[in-house]
Design an enzyme around this catalytic site. Sequence first.
Site, PDB file in Angstrom:
ATOM      1  N   LYS A  52       0.844  -1.205   0.000  1.00 13.21           N
ATOM      2  CA  LYS A  52       0.000   0.000   0.000  1.00 13.21           C
ATOM      3  C   LYS A  52       0.879   1.255   0.000  1.00 13.21           C
ATOM      4  O   LYS A  52       0.630   2.196  -0.758  1.00 13.21           O
ATOM      5  CB  LYS A  52      -0.933  -0.012   1.222  1.00 13.21           C
ATOM      6  N   GLN A  96      -3.996  -1.504   9.843  1.00 11.24           N
ATOM      7  CA  GLN A  96      -4.040  -2.845   9.259  1.00 11.24           C
ATOM      8  C   GLN A  96      -4.576  -3.856  10.280  1.00 11.24           C
ATOM      9  O   GLN A  96      -4.141  -3.892  11.428  1.00 11.24           O
ATOM     10  CB  GLN A  96      -2.622  -3.246   8.783  1.00 11.24           C
ATOM     11  N   ASP A 119     -10.722   2.932   4.718  1.00  7.72           N
ATOM     12  CA  ASP A 119     -11.035   1.499   4.703  1.00  7.72           C
ATOM     13  C   ASP A 119     -12.546   1.262   4.662  1.00  7.72           C
ATOM     14  O   ASP A 119     -12.996   0.147   4.387  1.00  7.72           O
ATOM     15  CB  ASP A 119     -10.490   0.835   5.980  1.00  7.72           C
TER      16      ASP A 119
HETATM   17  N1  GUN Z   1      -6.761  -6.794   6.706  1.00  2.00           N
HETATM   18  C1  GUN Z   1      -7.197  -7.533   5.652  1.00  2.00           C
HETATM   19  N2  GUN Z   1      -7.787  -6.738   4.727  1.00  2.00           N
HETATM   20  C2  GUN Z   1      -7.710  -5.472   5.209  1.00  2.00           C
HETATM   21  C3  GUN Z   1      -8.141  -4.213   4.698  1.00  2.00           C
HETATM   22  O1  GUN Z   1      -8.730  -4.091   3.624  1.00  2.00           O
HETATM   23  N3  GUN Z   1      -7.876  -3.142   5.495  1.00  2.00           N
HETATM   24  C4  GUN Z   1      -7.252  -3.253   6.692  1.00  2.00           C
HETATM   25  N4  GUN Z   1      -7.053  -2.144   7.408  1.00  2.00           N
HETATM   26  N5  GUN Z   1      -6.844  -4.409   7.198  1.00  2.00           N
HETATM   27  C5  GUN Z   1      -7.070  -5.515   6.448  1.00  2.00           C
END
Ligand code: GUN
Length: 291
Positions: A52, A96, A119
């Site tokens: 990311k 995350q 998110d």
């Molecule tokens: N863990 C697995 N997928 C995601 C996501 O799309 N965002 C976040 N913050 N954590 C994750």
Amino acid sequence: MKILDGQLVSQATKDELKIKVAQLVAEGKKVPHLAAVLVGNNGASETYVGSKVRTCEEIGFHSTLIRLDESISEFKLLETIEELNNDMDVDGILVQLPLPKHISDEKVINAIHPSKDVDGFHPVSVGKMVQSLPTFIPATPHGIMLMLEHYKINTKGMHAVVIGRSNIVGRPMSILLSANSNPGNCTVTICHSHTKNLREICLQADIIVAALGRPEFVKPDMVKDGAIVIDVGITRVPDATKKRGYALKGDVEFDTVAPKCSWITPVPGGVGPMTIAALMTNTYNACLLKH
Ligand code: GUN
């Protein structure tokens, strides 16, 4: 059988964003800034967050990676989020998941200001999504919708079966596919660990979204001819023949299922890259809405 190429669509989305950022720079406007918070050192989470942050750099966004020790208290993490909420330069905040067991996901998600919730996990964002109001849509389902849109797949009236009911993928996916939109307008069945006759339900599906996190769970005898299969799974399975010691497996047994499908996403190179493209789109929108 045709491949839904997430790598290709993601690159196109990123290229468009790159041009838009260059325009912002040329006009002396603010560049989008994503702050990512990574707690502990879960291998998969490190990979995702790294990817990311790298994508932000590729597009021209600013990014901040905040790494916190596994043992950090919930209070300290909430303080960090409050600082990011108050930081005028930060447009999007991403924490995350999963978080260590001693930290409540719910409290952390609730602490992110909805205007920075790229998110789309905050209850305000989820509520707006359910009502089809403009908001941040969780990146994975958003990426899947962008991919269906790119390939001009008309999902109207289709029966979509979503396997998995997580807040991150399954549940929002079921809401988006059932919305009065294009893509959308599906009749949706959401399946989970207590579903009876899963195979029979899947056999009725025009679209299967497999998001349960069990490698190669979907077998050809669960898929009707001509179905569209979207594979969200990406599990690390030990594999001594690989240099890194593991192989990435989707939730679908690709080689046997693919010949039955009209469209299918590969793993890797399907949903994964689209998730990142959708997150970048959300971050760009967060910046635009604020400035
Ligand atoms: N863990 C697995 N997928 C995601 C996501 O799309 N965002 C976040 N913050 N954590 C994750």
